[in-house]
Write a protein that holds these residues in place. Structure first.
Motif, mmCIF file in Angstrom:
data_model
loop_
_atom_site.group_PDB
_atom_site.id
_atom_site.type_symbol
_atom_site.label_atom_id
_atom_site.label_comp_id
_atom_site.label_asym_id
_atom_site.label_seq_id
_atom_site.Cartn_x
_atom_site.Cartn_y
_atom_site.Cartn_z
ATOM 1 N N SER A 293 0.813 -1.225 0.000
ATOM 2 C CA SER A 293 0.000 0.000 0.000
ATOM 3 C C SER A 293 0.847 1.275 0.000
ATOM 4 N N GLU A 294 2.144 1.165 -0.263
ATOM 5 C CA GLU A 294 2.973 2.383 -0.339
ATOM 6 C C GLU A 294 3.832 2.312 -1.596
ATOM 7 N N TRP A 295 3.245 2.785 -2.685
ATOM 8 C CA TRP A 295 3.840 2.567 -4.003
ATOM 9 C C TRP A 295 5.057 3.450 -4.250
ATOM 10 N N SER A 390 -7.236 5.026 -4.157
ATOM 11 C CA SER A 390 -5.934 4.700 -3.581
ATOM 12 C C SER A 390 -4.812 5.425 -4.320
ATOM 13 N N SER A 391 -4.923 5.522 -5.646
ATOM 14 C CA SER A 391 -3.894 6.224 -6.436
ATOM 15 C C SER A 391 -3.829 7.699 -6.055
ATOM 16 N N GLN A 394 -2.132 7.998 -2.728
ATOM 17 C CA GLN A 394 -0.691 7.719 -2.845
ATOM 18 C C GLN A 394 0.053 8.899 -3.481
ATOM 19 N N ARG A 397 0.443 11.540 -0.838
ATOM 20 C CA ARG A 397 1.374 11.065 0.204
ATOM 21 C C ARG A 397 2.811 11.078 -0.298
#
Length: 563
Positions: A293-295, A390-391, A394, A397
């Motif tokens: 979950s941390e691309w 989610s994208s 991310q 973040r």
């Protein structure tokens, strides 16, 4: 291990929103799946898993359910689903649905009742509500989709808990009434005639009941909630009960999405009395990022790293029970874009080699829509072009963690879940034959060169090779049930293994490089079961030259001398 019907299945995952739009509103639907059953049958598919089609505001594309018993109107109605189940059965295809029971939508009647009557709703204990601390949320846990897991419950000083998006409040599995309501719903769908479920985010149903803070691991001052909300002690009790009250009463298949389960617990999950028929292992799918979950935490990897992850997974699953093998799904990027690093080497050979390599591992193979024609990642030019929540999280973040906007966008293009969610390429017409109107999500522009219609007409296409891959597995007891034994484990660019069943032995070689690689064959005669280069019926030589990205699958002949 006793043979089960689902071990020999070939499962095809459909993301309904992007598969085929039968009524030209830009959104794929259930009738669209029914209309494409001939295509699935010709591919060799025996089971279809459909991502959620239940009633939903679609904040997380259907993984936020507002009514477990109704379908979302954009996909069709119950009549359409009944027709699909019947027509699929006529073609020898079973239907598996997604089961989302860690959370509901905030628009579910249960949660709506809590919002209206926060103190005396009979559904108050269906969710996890806690008082804040000095004007702050109860804990500093970060949700999987970013931000705090706690969202204020208006005008009460209380917060509700969400492991994922704020529109996906977690259900309180500590409450027996919630569990009973969920079991009733599960049995309703199994009675309807579906073949089973893929079970979403199931390792999140048990939380650490201490609800204390954890060390921060990001500049936002929060820590990953998975340390407290995933695969926690005590989850076994819930999973046993779920199985006893539902799945065990039917001859159904269950596929657990169970990230975070250590290998030593696999027996509990997929052993003889396991909670599920099989589970996905994400370790090799997430080898390019530090955490699923941390691309933005990228990891450089090589073929040896990939091979070690795959073989460790195979050995551990083989000890415990049965696995679910996959290259792609709706939460992953496209496999050819991930596993074949050089863009110039993403071609017929590398796509077919990759497909065969995973297909003959021990376990039930899953194909994600578009994988069989070699669909690739897209390239988006701004964050506005992304749909996936989610994208978007991310992206921001990554910038909070010190990356530039360009770098953040690059990470999203590499890894976004939208990569696998772009509409399916049926032909070279506008919108790839998916719809006659602009689709809900931007197309991958290479649909003019990568599509079903073209590949069906080309005997040497990726699609036609996938049909061979499937045909070879389904005709071989050894490739379905045989034990897997890795070979050439330290070779830097070849993945190779044997499958053995009683006296039968199949040897599989896959060259992950653009150079010829020599392999020593045992002093035997081999029948060639599969080769993505020119056909040779039999191999005699002791040393064989594997061509760039060659897949070679050999059946060992009984006699050990040359005729």
């Amino acid at each position: 291990m006793k043979k089960k019907w689902w071990q020999k299945e070939v499962i095809y995952q459909i993301y309904p929103k992007s598969f085929y739009d039968s009524n030209n509103d830009g959104i794929g639907d259930i009738k669209g799946i029914t209309q494409k059953l001939d295509y699935l049958q010709s591919l060799g598919i025996t089971t279809v898993w459909i991502c959620p089609i239940y009633k939903s505001p679609m904040a997380d594309n259907g993984y936020d359910i507002s009514d477990y018993y109704q379908l979302n109107p954009e996909f069709g109605d119950m009549k359409d689903l009944d027709e699909l189940i019947v027509k699929a059965k006529e073609k020898g295809i079973k239907i598996v649905l997604d089961l989302v029971i860690n959370h509901t939508s905030d628009e579910h009647p249960w949660f709506q009742d809590v919002l209206e009557n926060p103190y005396d709703s009979k559904y108050r204990d269906y969710y996890i509500l806690k008082s804040g601390k000095d004007g702050h949320p109860p804990t500093n846990w970060r949700s999987v989709f970013g931000g705090n897991v706690w969202e204020p419950l208006k005008n009460t000083g209380e917060y509700y808990f969400h492991s994922f998006h704020k529109k996906q409040p977690d259900l309180n599995w500590e409450n027996k009434k919630v569990r009973e309501d969920l079991y009733k719903m599960v049995n309703y769908w199994l009675d309807k005639g579906i073949a089973g479920f893929r079970v979403d985010a199931i390792t999140f149903i048990k939380k650490d009941q201490n609800y204390d803070n954890i060390p921060a691991d990001g500049v936002d001052g929060l820590g990953k909630c998975t340390k407290k909300t995933r695969n926690q002690p005590g989850i076994a009790e819930f999973l046993h009960e779920l199985n006893d009250e539902t799945f065990a009463k039917y001859d159904c298949v269950t596929i657990g999405e169970a990230p975070g389960v250590p290998y030593e617990q696999y027996g509990d999950y997929i052993g003889d009395n396991g909670y599920f028929s099989m589970i996905f292992d994400f370790r090799y799918a997430d080898l390019d990022v530090a955490s699923g979950s941390e691309w933005f935490k990228r990891i450089d990897w090589n073929v040896l790293d990939l091979k070690k992850l795959i073989f460790t997974s195979q050995k551990e699953i083989q000890k415990a029970g049965w696995g679910a093998n996959f290259l792609e799904n709706h939460d992953q990027n496209r496999s050819i874009s991930k596993y074949i690093k050089e863009e110039g080497e993403r071609n017929l050979y590398s796509a077919t080699m990759l497909g065969a390599m995973f297909f003959y591992l021990r376990g039930t193979p899953f194909i994600y829509q578009g994988q069989e024609i070699g669909m690739t990642n897209f390239k988006r030019n701004s964050i506005e072009e992304f749909d996936d929540i989610s994208s978007i999280d991310q992206y921001y973040r990554a910038m909070d963690e010190g990356f530039t906007a360009e770098e953040a966008l690059h990470f999203m293009n590499l890894r976004s879940r939208d990569n696998s969610r772009t509409p399916f390429h049926w032909n070279a017409e506008e919108y790839g034959g998916f719809s006659k109107v602009k689709p809900w999500l931007g197309m991958n522009e290479n649909y003019k060169t990568i599509n079903v219609e073209q590949q069906e007409q080309d005997p040497d296409s990726i699609l036609n090779f996938y049909k061979k891959i499937i045909g070879v597995r389904q005709a071989s007891e050894c490739l379905i049930y045989g034990e897997l034994e890795p070979i050439l484990e330290e070779h830097p660019t070849i993945v190779a293994y044997k499958r053995k069943l009683e006296t039968e032995e199949v040897v599989c070689y896959f060259n992950f490089s653009d150079r010829i690689q020599k392999v020593e064959l045992a002093d035997n005669k081999y029948d060639v079961l599969l080769n993505n280069y020119k056909e040779e019926a039999t191999l005699y030589e002791k040393e064989h030259s594997l061509q760039p990205y060659q897949a070679l699958v050999l059946l060992k002949k009984e006699e050990s001398h040359h005729e």
